[in-house]
Design a protein around this motif. Structure first.
Motif, PDB file in Angstrom:
ATOM      1  N   GLN A  43     -12.922  -5.260 -18.694  1.00 55.02           N
ATOM      2  CA  GLN A  43     -11.625  -4.248 -18.767  1.00 55.02           C
ATOM      3  C   GLN A  43     -10.370  -4.940 -19.384  1.00 55.02           C
ATOM      4  O   GLN A  43      -9.665  -4.445 -20.322  1.00 55.02           O
ATOM      5  N   LEU A  44     -10.178  -6.092 -18.919  1.00 49.91           N
ATOM      6  CA  LEU A  44      -8.977  -7.018 -19.217  1.00 49.91           C
ATOM      7  C   LEU A  44      -8.974  -7.275 -20.397  1.00 49.91           C
ATOM      8  O   LEU A  44      -8.126  -7.204 -21.589  1.00 49.91           O
ATOM      9  N   GLY A  45     -10.070  -7.949 -21.199  1.00 59.24           N
ATOM     10  CA  GLY A  45     -10.169  -8.428 -22.212  1.00 59.24           C
ATOM     11  C   GLY A  45      -9.260 -10.058 -22.098  1.00 59.24           C
ATOM     12  O   GLY A  45      -9.258 -10.337 -21.064  1.00 59.24           O
ATOM     13  N   THR A  46      -8.661 -10.272 -23.346  1.00 56.12           N
ATOM     14  CA  THR A  46      -8.189 -11.692 -23.478  1.00 56.12           C
ATOM     15  C   THR A  46      -6.529 -11.756 -23.594  1.00 56.12           C
ATOM     16  O   THR A  46      -6.117 -10.490 -24.075  1.00 56.12           O
ATOM     17  N   ASN A  47      -5.992 -12.535 -23.240  1.00 58.88           N
ATOM     18  CA  ASN A  47      -4.596 -12.754 -23.380  1.00 58.88           C
ATOM     19  C   ASN A  47      -3.865 -11.468 -23.116  1.00 58.88           C
ATOM     20  O   ASN A  47      -2.892 -10.992 -23.807  1.00 58.88           O
ATOM     21  N   GLN A  48      -4.028 -11.233 -21.794  1.00 53.04           N
ATOM     22  CA  GLN A  48      -3.163  -9.993 -21.284  1.00 53.04           C
ATOM     23  C   GLN A  48      -2.105 -10.376 -20.140  1.00 53.04           C
ATOM     24  O   GLN A  48      -2.189 -11.727 -19.639  1.00 53.04           O
TER      25      GLN A  48
END
Length: 77
Positions: A43-48
Motif C-alpha cells: 500500500q505504501l509504495g516507495t519514498n513516502q
C-alpha cells in the motif's frame, strides 16, 4: 512410583502444554505480522513520508525507494 514422581510428571505435562499453546499463538501472530507488513509495504509504495493518526496517537510513517518502511510514534500534534 512415589507421589513426587506423579506430581513432577503432571507439572511437566502442564508446562509442555503451556509451551505448545504459546508456540501456536506465537506462530499465528508471526504469520499475521508478516501479512500486515506485506500489505503495508504494498500500500505504501516507495519514498513516502506522512503522519498517521491511529487510536488517537500520531505516527510518522516513512518508506524508502526499496520499500522498507519505518513507523515512529510522535507526540500528539
Amino acid at each position: 512410583m512415589s507421589d513426587l514422581d506423579i506430581e513432577r510428571r503432571v507439572a511437566l505435562s502442564l508446562a509442555v502444554g503451556r509451551y505448545l499453546r504459546s508456540a501456536d499463538r506465537f506462530n499465528e501472530a508471526s504469520r499475521d505480522f508478516t501479512g500486515a507488513c506485506k500489505s503495508l509495504r504494498k500500500q505504501l509504495g516507495t519514498n513516502q513520508r506522512f503522519v498517521a493518526q491511529i487510536d488517537f496517537k500520531h505516527y510518522l510513517v516513512t518508506s524508502d525507494r526499496d520499500g522498507n518502511f519505518d513507523i515512529e510514534a510522535i507526540p500528539t500534534l
